[in-house]
Design an enzyme around this catalytic site. Structure first.
Site, PDB file in Angstrom:
ATOM      1  N   CYS A  14       0.845  -1.195   0.000  1.00 29.38           N
ATOM      2  CA  CYS A  14       0.000   0.000   0.000  1.00 29.38           C
ATOM      3  C   CYS A  14       0.877   1.241   0.000  1.00 29.38           C
ATOM      4  O   CYS A  14       2.106   1.159   0.077  1.00 29.38           O
ATOM      5  CB  CYS A  14      -0.938   0.011   1.204  1.00 29.38           C
ATOM      6  SG  CYS A  14      -0.071   0.177   2.781  1.00 29.38           S
ATOM      7  N   CYS A  17       3.216   1.573   2.889  1.00 30.55           N
ATOM      8  CA  CYS A  17       4.432   0.756   2.735  1.00 30.55           C
ATOM      9  C   CYS A  17       5.476   1.507   1.913  1.00 30.55           C
ATOM     10  O   CYS A  17       6.645   1.608   2.305  1.00 30.55           O
ATOM     11  CB  CYS A  17       4.102  -0.570   2.048  1.00 30.55           C
ATOM     12  SG  CYS A  17       2.995  -1.650   2.956  1.00 30.55           S
ATOM     13  N   ASP A 434      12.604  25.570 -33.166  1.00 30.79           N
ATOM     14  CA  ASP A 434      13.715  25.826 -34.084  1.00 30.79           C
ATOM     15  C   ASP A 434      13.301  25.416 -35.496  1.00 30.79           C
ATOM     16  O   ASP A 434      12.451  24.537 -35.672  1.00 30.79           O
ATOM     17  CB  ASP A 434      14.929  25.014 -33.609  1.00 30.79           C
ATOM     18  CG  ASP A 434      16.075  25.074 -34.591  1.00 30.79           C
ATOM     19  OD1 ASP A 434      16.520  26.195 -34.904  1.00 30.79           O
ATOM     20  OD2 ASP A 434      16.516  24.008 -35.056  1.00 30.79           O
ATOM     21  N   ASP A 535      20.477  25.294 -29.494  1.00 30.35           N
ATOM     22  CA  ASP A 535      19.164  25.350 -28.840  1.00 30.35           C
ATOM     23  C   ASP A 535      19.244  25.021 -27.354  1.00 30.35           C
ATOM     24  O   ASP A 535      18.248  25.135 -26.636  1.00 30.35           O
ATOM     25  CB  ASP A 535      18.197  24.346 -29.497  1.00 30.35           C
ATOM     26  CG  ASP A 535      17.994  24.621 -30.981  1.00 30.35           C
ATOM     27  OD1 ASP A 535      17.823  25.795 -31.331  1.00 30.35           O
ATOM     28  OD2 ASP A 535      18.005  23.653 -31.766  1.00 30.35           O
TER      29      ASP A 535
END
Length: 643
Positions: A14, A17, A434, A535
């Site tokens: 769960c 845990c 670009d 870039d």
């Protein structure tokens, strides 16, 4: 040295845990960061190997009742299969105990026989719940195992006292409750494992691209022989025939096919997304220079036969790194998951308190004095609250949707570096893109020695589907800016061809960064799409950096998202997938919370206060608990079938 590794975790059930495992890992000396994924049952750990080791981390996790798989001879898949076999055996045995407990009702000595059967079920099928809960309680922790232990122990001990005392003719026993709870919890976990395997199918597909063996040329033999892939080293010469998968990254040393004598054709669509087979060859020119094509592990020789020299093997291949990136992204956490994590930290204590209040309310109300006749109802109500308020659904709500979403992206050749990128994409309202290499590609069959003398309409061409992709983005309400270092007439022409109204020409790398910064200052959420070193500044600054996989390594290292192919249709696909995944997470969290809001009062017997004879029994509570977790997983799986 800082290491980053994804480690399988055994024993989590769960969100509490996973929260305990994550907290324990994070508190260890030398650990920089730790993120635990409940759905994948993995921990993504970043640690300094000079201060700690995997063995020390494993020991710390063992101490709280869980386990890390760090041994080379224990694969995660083998452990999962072993755990699943054990789970199935326990589940079937638990249902056998259920049949036994109900089967002896009405016979002489039924309560004593039910006591023995229930005790056997707890010791054989439920033992792990008690061991795990005890280890966690020693460290002041609680999880779903704690709720299961409390609920089964309370109902069993009460029924045992009634059976062994002189009161039992007047009071009912509830030996069926702990047995049914164990059976339903184990069944729920089995269903979760089955569904979880479905969410991880994209990783298995990628792993399936890796062949198990390779055909290698040895020095003492003119013919290749088949060997395990793990024995292949850099520099080895391998042969791959039509229909076979290339086992490692390498350079072609020889190739042939019926279409051409000096080339074979390779299907790279699973890696790059490009549907057309690529010619792979190796030759030496008349002036003595040699040229050889590169090939990638996992791609398929469609026509012909080729030989290659291995350049990267094992975890260093491009395919292995893609698998690792997808696994790490699936194991990371999105910001939206923080809400569930905060809830998980207090959930079990709060539920335990609600169960205690429920017990006391049934015992002392409405006269505010202890009512012995109300004791059975008080116990049943408290047990039902403990069982129905399972935090599994809440813990699975986010990671299962992320697993499916990131896996779906990988199937579409979109690689997400982490869950944050997937979540942030949905917020994007502006894209800076670009031109050269991103929107356009060089024209084929062009004599590049004469390129400067050609009209710009012939130096390059628009990428396939680029205009359709830009249209889809605009339809989604996203504003697009094209940036180009080209002259103004060329930039204007290609912006028009792509259907982009905003463009800037003759820009330098700093200009791209400045535009991103300016748009962000205006309150916009900006994504930068590029492929080159020039870039990288803008990619790093943008809210989401998106690199083209055919571009430079620098751009891909900086970006949070990589589009593996050249088809820009994957750009609107990525945005669309982000919206759907986050929507799925919110749906899961909503239903997980609603489930608890509705079921806890029903389990506590609140309707009785209004004269309504309606209440969840512990058996129905355990069944609903299993269904809640399964519903969250199945809802997430719907993403797999969306375009």
């Amino acid at each position: 040295m800082i290491q980053k590794q994804t480690i399988p975790v055994v024993g989590m059930a769960c969100s509490s845990c996973s929260a305990h495992v994550e907290r324990t890992l994070s508190e260890q000396p030398g650990v920089v960061a730790a993120s635990v994924n409940l759905a994948m049952r993995t921990a993504l750990v970043e640690y300094n190997d000079a201060l700690t080791s995997l063995e020390k981390l494993k020991a710390a996790i063992n101490d709280i009742g869980f386990d890390l798989i760090i041994e080379q001879d224990r694969s995660a898949e083998e452990m999962e299969r072993r755990e699943l076999r054990i789970l199935i055996r326990k589940m079937l045995l638990a249902w056998g105990f259920v049949l036994g407990v109900h089967g002896v009702q009405g016979v002489q000595g039924a309560q004593e026989m039910q006591l023995i059967l229930a005790l056997g079920c707890l010791l054989v099928c439920g033992r792990q719940f008690y061991i795990s809960a005890w280890k966690q309680l020693r460290h002041g922790m609680a999880s779903m195992d704690t709720l299961v232990c409390f609920s089964t122990a309370i109902s069993f001990l009460y029924s045992t006292v009634v059976t062994l005392s002189t009161l039992h003719p007047h009071l009912s026993t509830y030996f069926d409750a702990p047995v049914m709870i164990i059976a339903f919890v184990l069944t729920g976990r089995w269903l979760e494992e089955r569904a979880k395997n479905a969410t991880a199918s994209s990783i298995r597909t990628l792993m399936g691209l890796q062949p198990k063996t390779a055909r290698i040329y040895k020095k003492d033999s003119p013919q290749p022989s088949s060997v395990p892939l793990s024995t292949v080293s850099i520099g080895d010469i391998l042969e791959v025939r039509a229909g076979e998968k290339i086992p490692v990254d390498g350079r072609v040393t020889w190739a042939t096919s019926f279409m051409t004598e000096d080339a074979a054709y390779v299907d790279e669509s699973m890696i790059t997304g490009e549907p057309t087979p690529v010619a792979k060859s190796s030759y030496t020119s008349s002036v003595g220079s040699s040229t050889s094509s590169s090939v990638l592990a996992g791609t398929i020789v469609q026509q012909g036969t080729l030989r290659l020299r291995a350049t990267e093997v094992g975890k260093k291949t491009a395919l292995a790194q893609i698998i690792q990136m997808v696994q790490q992204a699936q194991g990371s956490k999105a910001p939206v998951q923080r809400v569930a994590d905060r809830m998980a930290a207090i959930f079990v204590p709060v539920v335990s308190l609600i169960a205690l209040v429920t017990f006391l309310a049934w015992c002392f109300l409405p006269t505010f004095s202890f009512q012995p006749t109300h004791l059975p109802q008080a116990i049943v109500s408290a047990v039902a609250v403990l069982v129905v308020a399972c935090p599994c659904a809440m813990g699975l709500a986010t990671p299962t949707a992320l697993m499916v979403g990131i896996g779906k992206a990988a199937e579409k050749n979109i690689l997400m570096k982490d869950a944050t990128a997937l979540e942030q994409l949905r917020k994007i309202d502006t894209i800076v893109i670009d031109k050269t290499g991103t929107l356009t590609i060089p024209n084929q069959q062009i004599d590049f020695t004469q390129a400067d003398n050609l009209p710009f309409e012939q130096r390059e061409q628009l990428k396939p589907h680029a205009r359709e992709a830009m249209t889809a983005l605009r339809d989604a309400g996203i504003e697009i800016y094209m940036m180009s270092g080209d002259r103004d007439d060329a930039a204007s022409y290609w912006a028009g061809q792509a259907g982009i109204s905003h463009y800037r020409s003759q820009v330098m790398p700093q200009d791209k960064e400045n535009l991103v910064r300016q748009l962000q200052a205006e309150g916009k959420k900006v994504a930068m799409v590029g492929d080159g070193i020039n870039d990288s500044q803008a990619l790093a600054l943008a809210d989401v950096g998106i690199a083209i996989g055919t571009g430079t390594d620098v751009a891909m290292d900086v970006a949070q998202v990589t589009l593996m192919g050249s088809d820009l249709q994957s750009l609107p696909d990525a945005v669309r997938l982000s919206h759907r995944t986050v929507s799925m997470i919110r749906q899961n969290l909503f239903w997980a919370f609603i489930y608890n809001i509705v079921c806890i009062p029903l389990a506590a017997g609140l309707p009785h206060a209004f004269g309504i004879d309606l209440q969840l029994t512990p058996m129905w509570a355990s069944a609903l608990m299993a269904c809640s977790s399964l519903s969250v997983i199945l809802n997430s799986l719907r993403l797999k079938f969306m375009n």
